[in-house]
Design a protein around this motif. Structure first.
Motif, PDB file in Angstrom:
ATOM      1  N   PHE A  85      -2.748   5.012   4.484  1.00  0.00           N
ATOM      2  CA  PHE A  85      -3.953   5.836   4.496  1.00  0.00           C
ATOM      3  C   PHE A  85      -4.978   5.348   5.527  1.00  0.00           C
ATOM      4  O   PHE A  85      -6.147   5.672   5.429  1.00  0.00           O
ATOM      5  CB  PHE A  85      -4.589   5.829   3.091  1.00  0.00           C
ATOM      6  CG  PHE A  85      -3.696   6.434   2.048  1.00  0.00           C
ATOM      7  CD1 PHE A  85      -3.770   7.770   1.743  1.00  0.00           C
ATOM      8  CD2 PHE A  85      -2.756   5.656   1.392  1.00  0.00           C
ATOM      9  CE1 PHE A  85      -2.938   8.336   0.795  1.00  0.00           C
ATOM     10  CE2 PHE A  85      -1.918   6.204   0.431  1.00  0.00           C
ATOM     11  CZ  PHE A  85      -2.005   7.554   0.142  1.00  0.00           C
ATOM     12  N   ARG A  86      -4.534   4.593   6.500  1.00  0.00           N
ATOM     13  CA  ARG A  86      -5.453   3.981   7.456  1.00  0.00           C
ATOM     14  C   ARG A  86      -6.245   5.000   8.282  1.00  0.00           C
ATOM     15  O   ARG A  86      -7.309   4.689   8.801  1.00  0.00           O
ATOM     16  CB  ARG A  86      -4.705   3.003   8.362  1.00  0.00           C
ATOM     17  CG  ARG A  86      -3.676   3.615   9.275  1.00  0.00           C
ATOM     18  CD  ARG A  86      -2.879   2.537  10.025  1.00  0.00           C
ATOM     19  NE  ARG A  86      -1.754   3.092  10.739  1.00  0.00           N
ATOM     20  CZ  ARG A  86      -0.549   3.320  10.210  1.00  0.00           C
ATOM     21  NH1 ARG A  86      -0.313   3.042   8.946  1.00  0.00           N
ATOM     22  NH2 ARG A  86       0.422   3.825  10.941  1.00  0.00           N
ATOM     23  N   LYS A  95      -9.660   1.756  -1.499  1.00  0.00           N
ATOM     24  CA  LYS A  95      -8.806   0.966  -0.607  1.00  0.00           C
ATOM     25  C   LYS A  95      -8.040  -0.128  -1.345  1.00  0.00           C
ATOM     26  O   LYS A  95      -7.042  -0.637  -0.838  1.00  0.00           O
ATOM     27  CB  LYS A  95      -9.647   0.338   0.507  1.00  0.00           C
ATOM     28  CG  LYS A  95     -10.138   1.332   1.531  1.00  0.00           C
ATOM     29  CD  LYS A  95     -10.983   0.653   2.588  1.00  0.00           C
ATOM     30  CE  LYS A  95     -11.509   1.644   3.599  1.00  0.00           C
ATOM     31  NZ  LYS A  95     -12.371   1.010   4.611  1.00  0.00           N
ATOM     32  N   LYS A  96      -8.473  -0.471  -2.553  1.00  0.00           N
ATOM     33  CA  LYS A  96      -7.789  -1.499  -3.356  1.00  0.00           C
ATOM     34  C   LYS A  96      -6.767  -0.895  -4.319  1.00  0.00           C
ATOM     35  O   LYS A  96      -6.142  -1.607  -5.084  1.00  0.00           O
ATOM     36  CB  LYS A  96      -8.830  -2.309  -4.134  1.00  0.00           C
ATOM     37  CG  LYS A  96      -9.776  -3.088  -3.239  1.00  0.00           C
ATOM     38  CD  LYS A  96     -10.832  -3.793  -4.061  1.00  0.00           C
ATOM     39  CE  LYS A  96     -11.842  -4.483  -3.156  1.00  0.00           C
ATOM     40  NZ  LYS A  96     -12.953  -5.054  -3.935  1.00  0.00           N
ATOM     41  N   PHE A 140      -0.350  14.857   5.562  1.00  0.00           N
ATOM     42  CA  PHE A 140       0.050  13.498   5.226  1.00  0.00           C
ATOM     43  C   PHE A 140       1.574  13.453   5.235  1.00  0.00           C
ATOM     44  O   PHE A 140       2.227  13.976   4.332  1.00  0.00           O
ATOM     45  CB  PHE A 140      -0.513  13.093   3.857  1.00  0.00           C
ATOM     46  CG  PHE A 140      -0.311  11.651   3.516  1.00  0.00           C
ATOM     47  CD1 PHE A 140      -0.893  10.650   4.273  1.00  0.00           C
ATOM     48  CD2 PHE A 140       0.465  11.296   2.422  1.00  0.00           C
ATOM     49  CE1 PHE A 140      -0.716   9.308   3.943  1.00  0.00           C
ATOM     50  CE2 PHE A 140       0.649   9.966   2.088  1.00  0.00           C
ATOM     51  CZ  PHE A 140       0.052   8.970   2.855  1.00  0.00           C
ATOM     52  N   GLU A 141       2.126  12.857   6.263  1.00  0.00           N
ATOM     53  CA  GLU A 141       3.570  12.871   6.498  1.00  0.00           C
ATOM     54  C   GLU A 141       4.369  12.222   5.365  1.00  0.00           C
ATOM     55  O   GLU A 141       5.466  12.667   5.046  1.00  0.00           O
ATOM     56  CB  GLU A 141       3.864  12.158   7.817  1.00  0.00           C
ATOM     57  CG  GLU A 141       5.313  12.267   8.255  1.00  0.00           C
ATOM     58  CD  GLU A 141       5.545  11.616   9.602  1.00  0.00           C
ATOM     59  OE1 GLU A 141       6.513  10.861   9.715  1.00  0.00           O
ATOM     60  OE2 GLU A 141       4.751  11.869  10.526  1.00  0.00           O
ATOM     61  N   LYS A 142       3.827  11.186   4.739  1.00  0.00           N
ATOM     62  CA  LYS A 142       4.562  10.472   3.685  1.00  0.00           C
ATOM     63  C   LYS A 142       4.788  11.330   2.448  1.00  0.00           C
ATOM     64  O   LYS A 142       5.701  11.080   1.676  1.00  0.00           O
ATOM     65  CB  LYS A 142       3.808   9.207   3.271  1.00  0.00           C
ATOM     66  CG  LYS A 142       3.697   8.164   4.339  1.00  0.00           C
ATOM     67  CD  LYS A 142       4.786   7.168   4.193  1.00  0.00           C
ATOM     68  CE  LYS A 142       4.619   6.066   5.227  1.00  0.00           C
ATOM     69  NZ  LYS A 142       5.783   5.260   5.342  1.00  0.00           N
TER      70      LYS A 142
END
Length: 190
Positions: A85-86, A95-96, A140-142
């Motif tokens: 997710f950068r 982010k955690k 979002f490709e993933k």
């Protein structure tokens, strides 16, 4: 000594045969009033635990008297990495988190259309907390295809991929298909 043991064994057998009236009934699937389950469709009992790759069928109530039997097969639960997710703007707490990508096949068994409906799949954590799928702006490709098609008529199937961000300190227990109350959920154990 032998006679006493036999008498005790007979008493235990007699007691075991009594009391049939206290059996607990199996929970019934939640079905809206007036809903007729389509022919050939079997609803999954509430609180059923399934393995990934198995399917469960529930009734999704759309309101206004419309409802549809829906079969969902959770085919894969993949633990992701936050670095996936950068390129997204996330707050420090998010982010955690630990991301999970849940791939599922959905079939509308009918009788109503399900276009535009959010699939009631939730992440259930070991803190006994339920989290909805995260909505991302952009591609979002993933984990592409997070929603069922806008026109999703009876007999149609679609593949979806949902993203769940489990907060730091919590672990994923199950993926729950929850058409109503938490007790009505069908659960997949990853």
């Amino acid at each position: 000594m032998k006679v006493a043991m036999t008498a005790v064994a007979v008493a235990v057998l007699l007691l075991a045969g009594c009391g049939g009236g206290d059996e607990q009934e199996e929970p019934e699937p939640d079905v809206p009033a007036g809903f007729d389950v389509p022919e050939g469709v079997t609803l999954t009992e509430p609180d059923t635990a399934l393995d990934v790759g198995a399917s469960g069928t529930v009734v999704i109530d759309l309101g206004g008297g419309a409802a549809s039997a829906t079969t969902v097969e959770v085919s894969e639960v993949i633990k992701g990495r936050m670095r996936d997710f950068r390129f997204f703007s996330l707050d420090e707490q998010t982010k955690k988190s630990t991301p999970y990508y849940v791939q599922a096949a959905v079939t509308n068994e009918g009788p109503a259309g399900l276009g535009g409906v959010s699939l009631p799949l939730l992440a259930h954590t070991d803190a006994d907390t339920l989290y909805p799928a995260s909505e991302l702006v952009g591609e979002f490709e993933k984990c592409p295809d997070p929603t069922i098609p806008e026109n999703f008529l009876p007999g149609e199937s679609a593949d979806v991929c949902l993203i769940f961000l489990v907060p730091e300190g919590e672990g994923l227990e199950t993926i729950d298909l929850q058409p109503g109350e938490p007790a009505d959920a069908v659960r997949w154990q990853p």
